[in-house]
Write a protein that holds these residues in place. Structure first.
Motif, PDB file in Angstrom:
ATOM      1  N   SER A  76     -10.129 -36.508 -29.638  1.00 39.80           N
ATOM      2  CA  SER A  76     -11.556 -36.484 -29.315  1.00 39.80           C
ATOM      3  C   SER A  76     -11.773 -37.074 -27.932  1.00 39.80           C
ATOM      4  CB  SER A  76     -12.371 -37.262 -30.364  1.00 39.80           C
ATOM      5  OG  SER A  76     -11.988 -38.626 -30.386  1.00 39.80           O
ATOM      6  N   SER A  77     -13.000 -36.913 -27.453  1.00 36.56           N
ATOM      7  CA  SER A  77     -13.387 -37.429 -26.146  1.00 36.56           C
ATOM      8  C   SER A  77     -14.683 -38.214 -26.290  1.00 36.56           C
ATOM      9  CB  SER A  77     -13.574 -36.277 -25.153  1.00 36.56           C
ATOM     10  OG  SER A  77     -14.039 -36.762 -23.906  1.00 36.56           O
ATOM     11  N   THR A  78     -14.737 -39.379 -25.653  1.00 34.68           N
ATOM     12  CA  THR A  78     -15.894 -40.260 -25.744  1.00 34.68           C
ATOM     13  C   THR A  78     -16.647 -40.308 -24.414  1.00 34.68           C
ATOM     14  OG1 THR A  78     -14.893 -41.660 -27.444  1.00 34.68           O
ATOM     15  CG2 THR A  78     -16.648 -42.647 -26.139  1.00 34.68           C
ATOM     16  N   THR A  79     -17.953 -40.134 -24.479  1.00 32.32           N
ATOM     17  CA  THR A  79     -18.788 -40.240 -23.284  1.00 32.32           C
ATOM     18  C   THR A  79     -18.610 -41.612 -22.642  1.00 32.32           C
ATOM     19  OG1 THR A  79     -20.432 -38.735 -24.231  1.00 32.32           O
ATOM     20  CG2 THR A  79     -21.164 -40.162 -22.437  1.00 32.32           C
ATOM     21  N   ARG A  95     -20.008 -47.294 -30.214  1.00 33.05           N
ATOM     22  CA  ARG A  95     -19.275 -46.263 -29.476  1.00 33.05           C
ATOM     23  C   ARG A  95     -20.232 -45.136 -29.096  1.00 33.05           C
ATOM     24  NH1 ARG A  95     -14.220 -44.500 -28.186  1.00 33.05           N
ATOM     25  NH2 ARG A  95     -13.439 -46.530 -28.830  1.00 33.05           N
ATOM     26  N   PRO A  96     -20.143 -44.648 -27.845  1.00 36.26           N
ATOM     27  CA  PRO A  96     -20.999 -43.542 -27.400  1.00 36.26           C
ATOM     28  C   PRO A  96     -20.637 -42.230 -28.093  1.00 36.26           C
ATOM     29  CG  PRO A  96     -20.061 -44.767 -25.541  1.00 36.26           C
ATOM     30  CD  PRO A  96     -19.340 -45.208 -26.767  1.00 36.26           C
ATOM     31  N   ARG A  97     -21.316 -41.168 -27.688  1.00 33.06           N
ATOM     32  CA  ARG A  97     -21.071 -39.845 -28.249  1.00 33.06           C
ATOM     33  C   ARG A  97     -19.581 -39.508 -28.170  1.00 33.06           C
ATOM     34  NH1 ARG A  97     -23.446 -36.945 -24.669  1.00 33.06           N
ATOM     35  NH2 ARG A  97     -25.504 -36.855 -25.654  1.00 33.06           N
ATOM     36  N   THR A  98     -19.057 -39.038 -29.304  1.00 32.06           N
ATOM     37  CA  THR A  98     -17.641 -38.672 -29.370  1.00 32.06           C
ATOM     38  C   THR A  98     -17.517 -37.296 -30.008  1.00 32.06           C
ATOM     39  OG1 THR A  98     -16.960 -40.998 -29.553  1.00 32.06           O
ATOM     40  CG2 THR A  98     -15.389 -39.324 -30.286  1.00 32.06           C
ATOM     41  N   ILE A  99     -16.832 -36.385 -29.315  1.00 36.95           N
ATOM     42  CA  ILE A  99     -16.650 -35.010 -29.771  1.00 36.95           C
ATOM     43  C   ILE A  99     -15.162 -34.767 -29.974  1.00 36.95           C
ATOM     44  CG2 ILE A  99     -17.019 -32.573 -29.224  1.00 36.95           C
ATOM     45  CD1 ILE A  99     -19.294 -33.440 -27.380  1.00 36.95           C
ATOM     46  N   GLY A 100     -14.807 -34.183 -31.128  1.00 35.64           N
ATOM     47  CA  GLY A 100     -13.388 -34.028 -31.370  1.00 35.64           C
ATOM     48  C   GLY A 100     -13.023 -32.961 -32.372  1.00 35.64           C
ATOM     49  N   LEU A 101     -11.715 -32.832 -32.572  1.00 37.58           N
ATOM     50  CA  LEU A 101     -11.111 -31.866 -33.476  1.00 37.58           C
ATOM     51  C   LEU A 101     -10.193 -32.606 -34.437  1.00 37.58           C
ATOM     52  CD1 LEU A 101     -10.261 -28.897 -34.273  1.00 37.58           C
ATOM     53  CD2 LEU A 101      -8.451 -29.138 -32.545  1.00 37.58           C
ATOM     54  N   ASN A 102     -10.267 -32.237 -35.718  1.00 40.88           N
ATOM     55  CA  ASN A 102      -9.436 -32.853 -36.746  1.00 40.88           C
ATOM     56  C   ASN A 102      -8.646 -31.767 -37.478  1.00 40.88           C
ATOM     57  OD1 ASN A 102      -9.641 -33.855 -39.988  1.00 40.88           O
ATOM     58  ND2 ASN A 102      -8.674 -35.223 -38.523  1.00 40.88           N
ATOM     59  N   LEU A 103      -7.335 -31.987 -37.646  1.00 41.94           N
ATOM     60  CA  LEU A 103      -6.472 -31.091 -38.405  1.00 41.94           C
ATOM     61  C   LEU A 103      -5.850 -31.869 -39.544  1.00 41.94           C
ATOM     62  CD1 LEU A 103      -4.559 -29.247 -35.524  1.00 41.94           C
ATOM     63  CD2 LEU A 103      -6.490 -28.374 -36.843  1.00 41.94           C
ATOM     64  N   SER A 104      -5.849 -31.271 -40.728  1.00 39.83           N
ATOM     65  CA  SER A 104      -5.306 -31.942 -41.904  1.00 39.83           C
ATOM     66  C   SER A 104      -4.571 -30.927 -42.758  1.00 39.83           C
ATOM     67  CB  SER A 104      -6.438 -32.594 -42.709  1.00 39.83           C
ATOM     68  OG  SER A 104      -5.941 -33.194 -43.882  1.00 39.83           O
ATOM     69  N   TYR A 105      -3.455 -31.382 -43.363  1.00 40.00           N
ATOM     70  CA  TYR A 105      -2.676 -30.492 -44.215  1.00 40.00           C
ATOM     71  C   TYR A 105      -2.292 -31.213 -45.495  1.00 40.00           C
ATOM     72  CZ  TYR A 105       1.081 -27.497 -45.945  1.00 40.00           C
ATOM     73  OH  TYR A 105       1.856 -26.698 -46.732  1.00 40.00           O
ATOM     74  N   ASN A 106      -2.702 -30.649 -46.638  1.00 41.74           N
ATOM     75  CA  ASN A 106      -2.326 -31.171 -47.948  1.00 41.74           C
ATOM     76  C   ASN A 106      -1.149 -30.367 -48.496  1.00 41.74           C
ATOM     77  OD1 ASN A 106      -4.418 -33.224 -48.509  1.00 41.74           O
ATOM     78  ND2 ASN A 106      -5.810 -31.496 -48.365  1.00 41.74           N
ATOM     79  N   PHE A 107      -0.208 -31.066 -49.088  1.00 41.67           N
ATOM     80  CA  PHE A 107       0.925 -30.360 -49.681  1.00 41.67           C
ATOM     81  C   PHE A 107       1.310 -31.019 -51.002  1.00 41.67           C
ATOM     82  CE2 PHE A 107       2.514 -33.582 -46.777  1.00 41.67           C
ATOM     83  CZ  PHE A 107       3.476 -34.242 -47.519  1.00 41.67           C
TER      84      PHE A 107
END
Length: 832
Positions: free
Chosen positions: A258-261, A819-831
């Protein structure tokens, strides 16, 4: 020849036909299939239902018509499981034969009510949230995971009547506006538990343990002194982890970026693994690492984003049931954070901050600029180690549980104290010496709890509790800079040591507690509870060689042991009644306390003690269900009576600052929670609280260092930091696109009203703190393969919160923020 050719052609065709048929037969015999249709009780097709064959990796989702198909299943016996959130889960035994297709359809019963009504154990018995006679809220681990929440501050403001203050490394949770300062947490008012084990910290607030691989988080409001004892005066937060599962192998890998302002890039992740050893034994492992950028610039040292945080940790849990009646659980948890608190300050510009007399004028802090000045970059790096043992034996008529925990808390800090010393250039910094942590606390706890079986006319809970803790700390604070005067008259030369002190403190408690429950009928229950505690504390200064300490005569008190001893009693009385399956009500009166303590002696004041402050809560709650479980509506009205308040008071003759038991306060309020399940895909939640916290008596006036009178709390004043209103709204959507894809989205809004920084606006510190709103969004999809992808925005409006305003000098203020605005990507894998 012609006949022979014809014969060969016919034979070739025949052989080809046999090969063709044989290959298909062989292919058909490599496995079987199961198919069917999923419907609800009204006969409607149900898309997006999750179908699995337990013990295998074979799984699918039902289509838009409710149909499903799983192919190529090896011959054998299986259990097919059909599940969809808000509906009852079904399982059936099936036998797969090579080449055969089994038709198996299901009708799922609506269970929206069960979707929300999480089972909790805050009363030391397993109960449903909707039939628990207390203001308890619970958030499932799945919901926390779906929304990417890994810290208590990510959801706690959405609990009715609860707010939080965070400086980035230490979290402070405030229940029902019960606080006497916006800055100093004082002795803990909130108890924090990991499962059944208390994890209180001597560093203030509650440990910022990452919330990963949890079954749920329970938030229990009001004094819980009977069952939970000390520090539970305002409430309890419990992290309930997922236990080792002996039934199946499973795991998860999750990562984010993610990225934080006004900051930079953040990245990290976690993974857990559950490993069954045999049918009675399993282990569960968790590991994680989070690297979050800073977003505050130290413009004096030209250090951008200095307050970054690196957190790593892990958990190992072992479960063993050697017999049907005995269970043994071992747990080790470790977490370490290296970083700094998030704090903006007054700045000075222009001018040369490294040259005495050339400093620029003070410029008020700008919360949106996210800047600060200091002669050194601050650091606060806590480290926690928890070792827990839980033995439980079922005697039939009652169950006995023995709990033992060993906790080691360490912290290293570095902060510039120059404003307190009255200098505005150079640095007066706390420095870490050798390899020792600047603070270390070791806590040992033992508890034996007996819980009778339910269903009798009388049931009971009884227990014994013991804890002891030892804290060792030091402060080594030299001044580095050009010659100048401290406080306007004391010479400060480069290298002079302002503070050079070491000390140790101990605390111990022994308690006995119990509750009696009278089941007057199937619908009515009456409860009485009592706890008696004996508390002792001590303090010993072992070194006081700093310039200020010598000047103040503190060396005269080195190696003198000071001790206190106190008894505390807490009570509970409650009655609950189930009017129908949809209406539950309770009324209770309960008390709690916060440990007393001592004031160290000075040249102008003797050693003194202060007692525990006390709280009584009178509460009525109503929990209701409407429209076949589609709407849950709960409300609680309460009145808190707060006596013998621990407050800092300055003596009018000696000007010595010490804690005393003064003042009395009252908090009246109402809390509500509405949860509306529109259908199996969409849910809305609305929670809120309105209260009136006020002082009932004057607090004795205080004085500044020059003998000037400072009026503090007066009758009718609000408690510092208390917001008379707060509320939250959230929406959650889950929708199956097809057999393989499920889309989800969530949005949350949290609002906390304005507060005063101190008792009233007549005080220099009584500044009005503005209200704030936080908006979080998340959008993603679950794939049948076990992969989850989501995009998120936290603090969408880039709100900069002023949690409080601290005065470190006549013209210098420090302000912790979020914390300021934070935009991000999350990947998760269940097995599995």
């Amino acid at each position: 020849m012609k006949n022979f050719k014809s014969f060969i052609q016919k034979r070739f065709v025949f052989m080809f036909f046999l090969l063709f048929i044989g290959s298909h037969i062989m292919m058909a015999q490599t496995g079987g299939s199961v198919k069917g249709v999923i419907q609800d009780e009204r006969g409607n097709a149900m898309p997006g239902v999750f179908i699995t064959l337990e013990g295998t990796t074979l799984k699918t989702f039902s289509s838009i018509t409710g149909s499903y198909l799983i192919k190529n299943i090896p011959a054998g016996k299986y259990i097919i499981k059909v599940s969809l959130e808000s509906f009852e889960t079904h399982t059936k035994n099936i036998v797969i034969t090579d080449g055969k297709i089994i038709n198996m359809s299901f009708v799922l019963k609506d269970a929206l009510f069960k979707k929300y009504t999480i089972q909790v154990t805050s009363t030391r018995r397993t109960t449903d949230v909707q039939t628990t006679a207390a203001a308890v809220s619970a958030v499932s681990g799945k919901k926390l995971e779906d929304q990417g929440i890994v810290d208590v501050t990510g959801f706690i403001d959405a609990v009715p009547g609860v707010t939080s203050v965070s400086n980035g490394t230490i979290n402070r949770v405030i229940f029902r506006n019960l606080a006497t300062s916006t800055q100093a947490a004082g002795s803990p008012m909130t108890a924090t538990y990991f499962d059944d084990f208390p994890i209180a910290s001597a560093f203030g607030g509650i440990p910022a343990i990452r919330m990963l691989d949890l079954d749920r988080v329970e938030v229990l409001k009001g004094p819980q002194g009977t069952l939970f004892g000390r520090s539970a005066m305002s409430g309890v937060v419990r992290y309930i982890p997922n236990k080792p599962n002996t039934e199946k192998f499973e795991g998860n890998i999750s990562t984010y970026t993610s990225s934080t302002t006004d900051g930079g890039m953040n990245f990290g992740g976690h993974a857990y693994l559950n490993v069954p050893i045999n049918k009675n034994m399993a282990i569960r492992l968790l590991g994680y690492s989070f690297n979050d950028s800073g977003f505050i610039d130290n413009i004096e040292l030209d250090t951008p984003d200095f307050n970054g945080q690196n957190t790593w940790g892990g958990r190992l849990a072992f479960h063993w049931t050697p017999t049907e009646k005995l269970s043994i659980d071992l747990l080790y948890l470790k977490e370490s954070t290296k970083g700094s608190w998030a704090e903006v300050t007054t700045t000075r510009d222009p001018g040369n901050l490294n040259v005495v007399g050339d400093e620029g004028p003070a410029v008020p802090f700008d919360i949106k600029a996210r800047t600060m000045v200091a002669g050194t970059n601050p650091e606060q790096s806590p480290e926690y180690d928890f070792f827990n043992l839980k033995l439980k034996y079922d005697f039939g008529s009652f169950a006995a549980t023995l709990l033992a925990t060993h906790t080691i808390n360490k912290v290293n800090w570095l902060s510039d104290q120059r404003e307190y010393a009255g200098v505005i250039s150079g640095t007066v910094a706390d420095i870490k010496l050798d390899n020792r942590p600047t603070g270390k606390e070791v806590i040992n706890i033992l508890e034996l709890r007996l819980v009778s079986e339910s269903g009798k006319f009388i049931d009971w809970i009884a227990g014994l509790y013991y804890d002891d803790s030892k804290y060792e700390g030091y402060m080594y604070t030299p001044y580095y800079g050009s010659y100048q005067l401290m406080l306007g008259f004391l010479p400060a030369t480069n290298g002079i040591v302002i503070f050079d002190s070491e000390w140790e403190s101990t605390a111990g408690e022994m308690a006995a507690y119990g509750e009696l429950g009278f089941n007057l009928s199937k619908k009515t229950r009456f409860v009485l509870g009592y706890r008696h505690s004996n508390i002792n504390t001590s303090t010993l200064s072992t070194k006081a060689d700093g310039f200020f300490q010598i000047l103040m005569g503190e060396q005269a008190y080195v190696d003198r042991l000071y001790e206190t001893d106190e008894n505390a009693n807490t009570y509970k009385i409650a009655i609950e009644h189930t009017f129908s399956k949809d209406i539950f009500a309770y009324a209770l009166a309960s008390s709690g306390y916060r440990r007393g303590g001592y004031n160290r002696p000075t040249m102008v004041s003797e050693f003194s003690t202060f007692d525990s402050d006390k709280l009584w809560n009178y509460e009525f709650g109503l929990k209701t269900t409407w429209f076949d479980g589609h709407l849950l509506a709960n409300v609680a009205a309460f009145m808190l009576k707060y006596d013998d308040i621990q407050l800092g008071v300055q003596d009018p003759v000696t000007f010595a600052f010490e804690t005393q038991n003064v003042g009395e306060a009252q908090i009246k309020g109402i809390e509500f929670a509405l949860n509306y399940f529109v259908n199996k895909y969409l849910q809305f939640n609305f929670n809120g609280s309105i209260s009136n916290p006020e002082m009932l008596k004057d607090v004795p006036p205080s004085y500044d260092g020059f003998g000037n009178l400072i009026y503090t709390g007066r009758k009718g004043d609000k408690l510092p930091g208390s917001a008379t209103e707060s509320f939250s709204f959230s929406a959650d959507l889950n929708y199956p696109v097809n057999n393989n894809i499920n889309m989800f989205a969530s949005a949350s809004y949290r609002y906390v009203g304005d507060r005063l920084n101190d008792f009233n606006e007549d005080l220099v510190t009584g500044i009005k703190l503005p209200s704030y709103s936080l908006v979080d969004l998340r959008l993603g999809m679950n794939l049948s393969s076990g992969l989850t992808v989501s995009l998120f925005v936290n603090n969408l409006m880039d709100e900069a919160i002023i949690f409080n305003i601290g005065n470190k000098g006549p013209f210098f203020q420090s302000v912790p923020t979020n914390r300021p605005r934070t935009i991000g990507l999350n990947l998760s894998y269940n097995f599995d």
